[in-house]
Design an enzyme around this catalytic site. Structure first.
Site, PDB file in Angstrom:
ATOM      1  N   HIS B  91       0.838  -1.213   0.000  1.00  0.00           N
ATOM      2  CA  HIS B  91       0.000   0.000   0.000  1.00  0.00           C
ATOM      3  C   HIS B  91       0.870   1.260   0.000  1.00  0.00           C
ATOM      4  CE1 HIS B  91      -2.699   2.901   2.386  1.00  0.00           C
ATOM      5  NE2 HIS B  91      -3.181   2.848   1.162  1.00  0.00           N
ATOM      6  N   HIS B 108      -1.746   1.408   8.193  1.00  0.00           N
ATOM      7  CA  HIS B 108      -3.159   1.537   7.818  1.00  0.00           C
ATOM      8  C   HIS B 108      -3.920   0.221   7.991  1.00  0.00           C
ATOM      9  CE1 HIS B 108      -1.008   4.594   5.326  1.00  0.00           C
ATOM     10  NE2 HIS B 108      -1.961   5.357   5.794  1.00  0.00           N
TER      11      HIS B 108
END
Lengths: 855, 162
Positions: B91, B108
């Site tokens: 990511h 995250h």
């Protein structure tokens, strides 16, 4: 060994690659993206490229630049040449700051390619014949629709035409297409049988707030970083508005926005790490991620299904009892006449606090202690007497709850009672699902039962034999409407009746003869002529008579606003639509203009006039035409509440193209002093959106139990589980794109059910097995996950999936005040499935998606 | 990404993963033309769920080798339960921590299933984590890394760093 083809290097855009700005096609967050297109055979270099990033080095973590396998594709334009396409999260966007979700990160993979995942996009209008669908020209398709529509209006009235069209922004495209649909159906045809998106009627989902004078999108992303307390009520932000959560809510919980708070807050006002209250029957990932960050600043309330407005009123009563309100604010900003009804019915001041809370405990299942803690986090003034700043966001858990109107009104009123609107760090409204982009002529039903409503239930109309033509745009009601099994069965029967009539003696090849036979069938049968307009064939389109190919995201210029800042931006065109596919507004305009010509040929000037004003040459003209609906937007800063929430009058495509990822926040006003267009960051600082500017109170209903459609199950041991539904992090809506992307379909291959370990034990069910979920409405076969997200006695299902829908189980109940369904609650039985397990289970992850703990 | 998330990541990431990551950022590896074969461990020394860290295909790419409790996609060994992955989150490049059969990112909260091809079963990462192609020498028990399936985070190509 890879389950699908992987890449280990990516093409580099040369410095002169085409560059566009756009916004993600999916959720309410509306992350900004930059698009790069360049010929397949050309390449930039690691040091010199259109990204303006040094690609020769290992990129460091959290740099704000990401270029992954999923962000690249190779497209073919209409000129026959191949081009690389890269769709990159925009670092300069204040919405996402380079961040992106698992949905937006695959934007490039949804682009049409003649040989790739999306090769089965619709390319021609398709007419149903004896042996299936055949491609026809737009001329023939438009002639059929317009002639049949005109004859139906003339013979049976405008209400013989029913429609179900999206009304939103992002994936459905925005203001342009919505204005097109509004002009055709609301100005032109003028049917009352309009419905929106997945729902049975044409309504706002939040009349309970709007009729108080408060539009639901009244805050800015900054407010999520400035709030002392964030309340997420029936709103799973981490899994459905993901980047809003990770870039704006999460930093607040981590303490990363304390410096920003100090700058915005009053002198001497305490500024600390934020707290979060999540009100949801399920312990979803939003809660467990928040707990990973700081468990002591997370409060999780799990009310019984359907009872949230009782809880909201109880919290308000606690705030009232403790005098956690500002009497001066109430006097100046709210209507003290209607406040009496609120005091008597919602706060129940005639009853003692103890008796109100005891009753609320019994109904909601939430303890008084939890209620008192929640109320203090929402409303108790901070040290020094400073008002607390609370941002409350609700979504489908409230909107699609029992008694839609009262649920929304109760939460809106709790926030206004405690002055939590219009100040930095406050606000009360929707988290949102998709983005928005609504501009249409006035709807026939302006509001709830208290404001000219309720709107007509189109599902009931169609299943009850009403209407002749049913036009479905960018929605798949066989999956998405409530009580969907009954709906599908009824529509299929009527579609088949029409087809049988046409088929008897052969379906005419000649267009005029075909039209004549359809009209004959209208007279002799209850046949339904269904038109489906979409990107792909859908579940519903199997029973359509005509399928129309629509252009999608990136294939037309469109504009929308996001939900968390009402940020209006351009979604530029960088792709060619496949085959003959056209933007929705263009399809609707072709039909509108044809209807106008047909009525003119008849000499019927009145009807011809109704279809005028649709001869737009391009997207920019449609955008401009729609803006006239907003009226005069000359207003000072303190007059912003008078403007429609999505007002963009004066803004043009060209202006938005220059603003790029910066955009402009609606409502846009023309400043009377300077004549300049100015956006609005936060709403209702000065007044509310009612005639006199005062917030209008409403006394909510008392608890009266469940509606008959669900009450029949309550004490029935055959259906022991309460059942609610929701979404998955990975897939968007009905998976119309995602079911074509291998990584998505492998990760969410089947509809799934979550069930508590205690219940699973009784049913002898394990994760990775399958179960049949059923009740008297219908059934759905699902993959089972046993986890602690649900409670004993409560099961959860993915709302819908390309391979099956839980809406089969949902009742036909709608709130009598608004005609909004209760999608999120019923009762079911669960039975272990003993047939052969789906092969997809061998490759899907079976790990728990709400456990983030390590070590 | 806000500064605080960066700080939070520093607080919550294990010291060993951090060392591996930050200690390498200044290393300049020579460009490789094809995937090298690199001995990364011996199956006889692997303890269940105790990952072994190594770098591959160059010193700037942290990876791990782990023996899990069940059969895996792409695993080696008699039980096909030895697998290897890049430990850079696809990511935004944060380090991944192995726990309970999955790789977890604390920036995250993306999570990848090591038994199921590194699929993102939760979180934001739209690309599954890159899996290392393994070869087991049955005679010696040595395990070799011999390729990468999928793009390592932060690179235009797995073998294209200057």
């Amino acid at each position: 060994m890879s389950l699908f083809k992987r890449k280990d290097s990516l093409p580099i855009p040369p410095l002169d690659a085409e560059k566009y700005t756009t916004v993600c096609q999916y959720c309410s967050a509306g992350c900004g993206y930059n698009v790069f297109v360049w010929p397949e055979k050309r390449s930039g270099t690691a040091k010199s490229n259109a990204f303006q990033v040094d690609l020769s080095q290992q990129n460091q973590l959290l740099s704000g630049f990401s270029y992954t396998e999923t962000m690249h594709n190779v497209i073919t334009r209409k000129n026959g040449n191949k081009y690389n396409l890269a769709i990159i999260p925009a670092k300069e966007s204040r919405i996402n700051k380079g961040d992106y979700s698992i949905r937006g990160g695959t934007n490039a993979q949804t682009a049409y390619t003649p040989t790739g995942h999306t090769k089965d996009r619709l390319k021609d209008p398709l007419l149903r014949k004896e042996n299936g669908f055949v491609a026809i020209s737009w001329d023939d398709a438009v002639e059929i629709i317009a002639t049949v529509t005109k004859s139906s209006i003339d013979k049976y009235g405008a209400d013989s035409i029913a429609m179900k069209f999206y009304d939103h922004g992002s994936s459905g495209l925005g203001f342009e297409d919505n204005w097109g649909a509004g002009k055709l159906f609301l100005s032109g045809i003028q049917t009352h049988y309009l419905s929106i998106h997945n729902r049975p009627a044409y309504n706002s989902e939040v009349w309970g707030s709007r009729e108080r004078g408060m539009h639901e999108l009244n805050y800015d992303v900054d407010d999520a970083r400035l709030a002392d307390t964030i309340v997420l009520w029936g709103a799973n932000a981490y899994e459905s508005a993901t980047v809003f959560f990770t870039e704006h809510i999460m930093p607040n919980l981590q303490g990363g926005s304390v410096e920003e708070k100090k700058q915005e807050f009053d002198a001497g006002e305490p500024a600390e790490e934020g707290r979060i209250i999540v009100i949801d029957p399920r312990k979803n990932a939003t809660i467990t991620v928040s707990q990973e960050i700081s468990a002591e600043r997370v409060l999780h309330l799990r009310p019984n299904l359907g009872t949230d407005w009782i809880l909201a009123n109880a919290l308000a009563r606690i705030a009232w009892e403790n005098k956690w309100y500002d009497n001066d604010y109430l006097q100046k900003r709210t209507d003290m006449v209607t406040f009496e009804a609120y005091k008597s019915k919602s706060l129940q001041l005639a009853k003692s606090l103890d008796s109100v809370l005891a009753e609320a405990e019994k109904i909601t299942g939430i303890s008084r202690k939890e209620m008192e803690e929640a109320a203090s986090w929402i409303a108790k003034p901070k040290t020094g007497g400073f008002k607390r700043r609370t941002l409350t966001l609700y979504e489908k858990g409230i909107i699609w709850n029992m008694k839609n109107y009262d649920q929304v009104a109760a939460i809106a009123q709790l926030n206004v009672l405690t002055s939590n609107v219009g100040r930095p760090g406050t606000g009360c409204g929707r988290l949102g699902g998709h983005q928005e982009g609504y501009v249409r002529p006035g709807a026939p039903t302006p509001g709830s039962i208290y404001a000219g409503g309720p709107p007509k239930n189109v599902d009931n109309y169609i299943t009850g034999g009403g209407g002749k033509i049913y036009w479905v745009g960018a929605t798949d009601p066989y999956l998405s409407t409530p009580n969907s099994k009954f709906f599908k069965k009824s529509v299929k029967k009527r579609a088949t009746n029409l087809l049988d009539y046409l088929d008897n003696g052969g379906i005419p090849s000649d267009t005029k003869a075909y039209i004549a036979k359809v009209l004959e069938a209208f007279e002799k049968t209850d046949g339904l002529f269904m038109i489906v307009q979409d990107l792909y064939r859908t579940n519903t389109s199997e029973d359509a008579m005509l399928i129309l190919p629509a252009a999608g995201w990136g294939e037309a210029v469109d504009t929308s606003i996001n939900c968390h800042s009402r940020l209006l931006r351009i979604y530029d065109k960088f792709l060619d639509a496949p085959g003959e596919a056209l933007p929705d507004w263009k399809i609707l305009a072709l039909v509108g203009n044809k209807l106008k010509a047909l009525y003119e040929a008849d000499g019927n000037k009145v009807m011809a006039e109704r279809f005028s004003g649709m001869d737009w040459k391009n997207d920019a003209e449609v955008f401009e035409a729609g803006s006239q609906e907003f009226g005069d937007n000359k207003a000072t800063e303190s007059e912003e509440a008078k403007l429609s929430a999505e007002c963009y009058k004066g803004v043009t495509h060209e202006m938005l193209r220059k603003l790029g990822n910066e955009g402009i926040q609606t409502p846009v006003r023309q400043d009377p002093a300077t004549g300049k267009l100015i956006g609005t960051k936060r709403r209702y600082k000065y007044s509310f959106a009612s005639k006199d500017g005062l917030f209008k109170w409403y006394g909510t209903d008392a608890w009266t139990g469940y509606p008959a459609e669900v009450a029949k199950y309550v004490d029935n041991p055959a259906y022991p589980f309460w059942f609610t539904t929701g979404r998955s992090q990975h897939v968007w809506q009905t998976m119309y794109n995602d079911k074509r992307i291998p990584a998505k379909l492998l990760t969410v291959p089947l509809p799934y059910l979550e069930i508590h370990p205690d219940d699973a034990l009784k049913l002898n069910l394990k994760t990775g097995e399958m179960a049949e979920v059923f009740n008297e409405e219908g059934s759905c076969l699902a993959l089972v996950y046993v986890n602690d997200a649900t409670k004993p006695g409560l099961a959860f299902g993915l709302m819908y999936h390309a391979k099956g829908t839980m809406n089969n189980l949902i009742s036909s109940y709608t709130d009598p005040k608004t005609t909004i369904p209760w999608y999120k609650g019923t009762k079911v039985a669960v039975k272990k499935y003993t047939g052969k397990l789906d092969d997809a289970i061998k490759t899907v992850s079976l790990l728990s998606n709400n456990d983030f703990t390590t070590g | 990404m806000s500064d605080i998330s960066r700080r939070k990541f520093l607080q919550t990431t294990s010291a060993s993963a951090l060392l591996l990551f930050s200690g390498l950022s200044n290393t300049q590896a020579a460009p490789a033309k094809s995937y090298p074969s690199k001995k990364i461990g011996n199956i006889r020394n692997l303890k269940p769920n105790e990952p072994l860290a190594f770098n591959y295909p160059d010193e700037q790419s942290p990876c791990l080798l782990v023996k899990v409790d069940n059969e895996t996609i792409g695993g080696v060994g008699p039980q096909k339960n030895v697998v290897s992955f890049s430990t850079l989150c696809t990511h935004m490049g944060c380090p991944l921590t192995y726990s309970k059969g999955r790789l977890v990112c604390k920036c995250h909260y993306s999570m990848f299933d090591v038994s199921r091809n590194g699929q993102t079963f939760q979180g934001l990462a739209s690309q599954w984590v890159a899996q290392i192609v393994l070869r087991l020498d049955a005679a010696t028990g040595n395990i070799y890394a011999e390729g990468v399936e999928g793009l390592i985070y932060g690179r235009i190509g797995n073998l294209k760093l200057s």
